[in-house]
Motif scaffolding. Structure first.
Motif, PDB file in Angstrom:
ATOM      1  N   THR A 118       1.332   6.245  -7.297  1.00 11.99           N
ATOM      2  CA  THR A 118       0.202   7.020  -7.831  1.00 11.99           C
ATOM      3  C   THR A 118       0.457   8.513  -7.701  1.00 11.99           C
ATOM      4  OG1 THR A 118      -1.278   5.226  -7.136  1.00 11.99           O
ATOM      5  CG2 THR A 118      -2.296   7.312  -7.705  1.00 11.99           C
ATOM      6  N   LEU A 119       1.000   8.919  -6.572  1.00 15.42           N
ATOM      7  CA  LEU A 119       1.307  10.335  -6.358  1.00 15.42           C
ATOM      8  C   LEU A 119       2.331  10.833  -7.377  1.00 15.42           C
ATOM      9  CD1 LEU A 119       0.931  12.826  -4.476  1.00 15.42           C
ATOM     10  CD2 LEU A 119       2.883  11.981  -3.170  1.00 15.42           C
ATOM     11  N   LEU A 145      -5.301   4.891  -0.926  1.00 14.84           N
ATOM     12  CA  LEU A 145      -4.228   3.933  -0.662  1.00 14.84           C
ATOM     13  C   LEU A 145      -3.475   4.284   0.626  1.00 14.84           C
ATOM     14  CD1 LEU A 145      -2.868   3.540  -4.303  1.00 14.84           C
ATOM     15  CD2 LEU A 145      -3.989   1.753  -2.952  1.00 14.84           C
ATOM     16  N   THR A 146      -3.288   5.587   0.868  1.00 18.25           N
ATOM     17  CA  THR A 146      -2.630   6.019   2.098  1.00 18.25           C
ATOM     18  C   THR A 146      -3.466   5.651   3.326  1.00 18.25           C
ATOM     19  OG1 THR A 146      -1.581   7.869   0.936  1.00 18.25           O
ATOM     20  CG2 THR A 146      -1.687   7.996   3.335  1.00 18.25           C
ATOM     21  N   PHE A 196       0.816  -1.213   0.000  1.00 16.36           N
ATOM     22  CA  PHE A 196       0.000   0.000   0.000  1.00 16.36           C
ATOM     23  C   PHE A 196       0.851   1.265   0.000  1.00 16.36           C
ATOM     24  CE2 PHE A 196      -3.487  -2.811   1.602  1.00 16.36           C
ATOM     25  CZ  PHE A 196      -4.410  -2.520   0.595  1.00 16.36           C
ATOM     26  N   VAL A 197       1.971   1.264   0.715  1.00 14.30           N
ATOM     27  CA  VAL A 197       2.807   2.467   0.708  1.00 14.30           C
ATOM     28  C   VAL A 197       3.449   2.655  -0.660  1.00 14.30           C
ATOM     29  CG1 VAL A 197       4.976   1.410   1.525  1.00 14.30           C
ATOM     30  CG2 VAL A 197       4.490   3.799   2.034  1.00 14.30           C
ATOM     31  N   PHE A 213      -3.113   2.048   3.908  1.00 16.68           N
ATOM     32  CA  PHE A 213      -1.812   1.775   4.524  1.00 16.68           C
ATOM     33  C   PHE A 213      -1.859   2.042   6.032  1.00 16.68           C
ATOM     34  CE2 PHE A 213       2.170   3.837   5.970  1.00 16.68           C
ATOM     35  CZ  PHE A 213       2.989   2.716   5.966  1.00 16.68           C
ATOM     36  N   ALA A 227       0.684   3.889  -3.070  1.00 13.89           N
ATOM     37  CA  ALA A 227       0.323   5.283  -2.793  1.00 13.89           C
ATOM     38  C   ALA A 227       1.365   6.243  -3.349  1.00 13.89           C
ATOM     39  CB  ALA A 227       0.156   5.497  -1.289  1.00 13.89           C
ATOM     40  N   SER A 278      -4.581   7.997  -4.528  1.00 12.44           N
ATOM     41  CA  SER A 278      -3.417   8.044  -3.645  1.00 12.44           C
ATOM     42  C   SER A 278      -3.835   8.213  -2.180  1.00 12.44           C
ATOM     43  CB  SER A 278      -2.489   9.188  -4.058  1.00 12.44           C
ATOM     44  OG  SER A 278      -1.337   9.224  -3.247  1.00 12.44           O
ATOM     45  N   LEU A 279      -4.843   9.060  -1.930  1.00 12.60           N
ATOM     46  CA  LEU A 279      -5.322   9.250  -0.559  1.00 12.60           C
ATOM     47  C   LEU A 279      -5.969   7.977  -0.017  1.00 12.60           C
ATOM     48  CD1 LEU A 279      -6.859  12.853  -0.776  1.00 12.60           C
ATOM     49  CD2 LEU A 279      -4.783  12.155   0.431  1.00 12.60           C
TER      50      LEU A 279
END
Length: 503
Positions: free
Chosen positions: A210-211, A239-240, A203-204, A243, A207, A236-237
């Motif tokens: 994607t960013l 996924l963050t 996940f990190v 995480f 994220a 991205s948010l």
């Protein structure tokens, strides 16, 4: 352990770190020619740098966590092998896509070497003594950084070698490092039955990827405010958040969220994020400036960056030894932040015809600031955590530094393209009508231009646009260094633990 025993144990580690940094910096002054030969443009130039930083960013927390669980020696050797594999693939690349992929592999190994260097150091040496040996790491960093561009420039300019050998040059150093590590590095292995947090690593990584995709193509493929931006930022948010949820429930999280309850860890991580933006984004475009805006060869481009690396070398070694003697580190952090901010802000006035002595002075300020900042942010963090969290805490600070660098390079690479185009259009009317067509051809096609192939008026026009555009980049990145300085003001100084036994 005596000083001699520590240095023997660190010798292979320092050699491995030297190998990683050398192989990263040796391509710096060759990049304009590499991208030109492979048919890439400004986007490819940026991604060759960003892809490696991305891999370092994503893998650093995982390496740090593994170091808390498994043999640090085997992990360092594994990182070296991965790095060598990436170097070989990069050396045989026939197009920008293959080169970028190989740089990802290099970054995976480089992330291990960067994170594990600090972890191994912390496993052997008390925080009070660590300042001195962190200075040695800084010195190796400086020597490899100054030697890499110089060596890369010479290799690139030698016709019977060429730029591909820049990517192979680190292999023999890595082999020697593997042998030395096997003979000299002996640390106790704490074996525990654990479940590695692969979900957190996924996940990190997702994220961050994607960013970076968003900031790389924004203002190029689509507008900053567009449906693509909203989609990528939203993903991205999400996924963050996923995480953070995974980390809160994991038995062995890749980045223990409880660490950030410690104000020193939290503030040092934020400061590292902005130092990363300032360091990588502020210096990665130097080779373009000297070669495209000033028409220098790759070799001379390396020579001209010596003031930057000289300042880094001096400040990292001197500050490390004084910190070991006194146990005080905050004054160095604050001074480094001021110097870094001042150097970047002054470079905002950069133009293609700026006197070199003036540029050298500004670069020296940046080097002095970086040398006082990078290692000491990790050092003050290690001083505030338990031995079982050394790996995770050290890699967390390194993670945010790499993240800042990756995002900064991506954003400013896109901004640089826009600024160069702006200054080029603003000044093209000064050219004679017959030169305008050649100027339009030189700036079109999406590839980095070769100033040597242009007529004198068109070349001056192009150099002026690039010089002014890169000067804008330094000006834009200076506030990031200022924010890092302001954050460090709030870090409480706790004297380093352990005895001082400097001979």
């Amino acid at each position: 352990m005596t000083h001699a025993q520590i240095m023997r144990a660190l010798s292979g580690l320092l050699l491995g770190l030297f190998c990683a940094i050398l192989s990263s910096t040796v391509v710096t002054n060759a990049l304009p020619r590499i991208i030109g030969d492979l048919g890439g443009g400004q986007s490819a130039y940026t991604w060759v740098v960003t892809s490696s930083l991305l891999a370092v960013t994503a893998s650093t927390p995982l390496w740090g966590k593994l170091a808390d669980l498994f043999s640090k020696k085997i992990l360092v050797q594994s990182a070296l092998v991965i790095f060598v594999l990436g170097s070989v693939v990069a050396g045989f690349a026939q197009n920008p896509a293959t080169l970028i992929t190989a740089r990802v592999i290099q970054g995976l190994g480089g992330g291990g070497l960067s994170a594990l260097g600090q972890v191994v150091l912390a496993a052997m040496i008390s925080p009070r003594e660590r300042g001195r040996y962190s200075g040695y790491l800084g010195a190796v960093f400086a020597v490899a950084t100054v030697g890499g561009p110089l060596l890369g420039g010479v290799i690139t300019d030698i016709s019977w070698l060429g730029w591909r050998w820049c990517l192979f040059v680190g292999v023999p150093f890595a082999v020697v490092a593997l042998i030395v590590l096997q003979r000299t590095l002996n640390l106790p292995v704490v074996k525990r039955r654990v479940k590695v947090d692969w979900a957190g690593a996924f996940f990190v990584t997702a994220a961050v990827c994607t960013l970076l995709i968003w900031v790389t193509f924004a203002d190029n493929k689509y507008d900053w405010l567009s449906w693509q931006t909203y989609t990528l930022v939203g993903v991205s948010l999400l996924l963050t958040l996923a995480f953070l949820l995974v980390e809160s429930k994991a038995s062995e999280p890749i980045i223990p969220l409880r660490l950030f309850r410690n104000p020193t860890v939290a503030l040092a991580s934020v400061a590292s994020l902005f130092v990363g933006i300032a360091l990588f984004a502020g210096t990665v475009f130097f080779s373009q400036y000297f070669q495209v805006a000033r028409g220098e060869s790759p070799t001379m481009s390396g020579v001209m960056t010596i003031p930057l690396i000289g300042g880094l070398f001096v400040s990292s070694t001197v500050s490390g030894r004084i910190i070991t003697r006194t146990g005080k580190w905050k004054g160095w952090l604050l001074t480094g932040g001021i110097l870094l901010t001042a150097g970047l802000a002054l470079l905002g006035s950069l133009r293609y015809d700026t006197p070199y002595l003036q540029i050298a002075g500004y670069m020296a300020l940046i080097g002095l600031g970086v040398g006082m900042t990078l290692q000491n942010l990790v050092l003050c963090t290690q001083n505030q955590v338990s031995p079982t969290d050394l790996g995770a805490a050290s890699s967390a600070v390194t993670f945010f530094r790499s993240l800042g660098g990756a995002v900064g390079v991506s954003v400013l690479g896109s901004v640089l393209t826009t600024r160069i185009g702006h200054h080029a259009l603003e000044t093209i009317t000064r050219l004679d009508p017959q030169d305008r067509a050649a100027a339009a051809q030189a700036s079109g096609g999406g590839q980095l231009p070769d100033p040597a192939l242009l007529s004198a008026p068109v070349r001056t026009w192009l150099e002026s646009a690039y010089g002014h555009g890169i000067g804008d980049i330094f000006l834009y990145v200076a506030p990031a260094a200022l924010i890092a300085f302001l954050v460090t003001l709030f870090i409480k100084e706790v004297p380093l633990r352990g005895p001082s036994r400097t001979p």
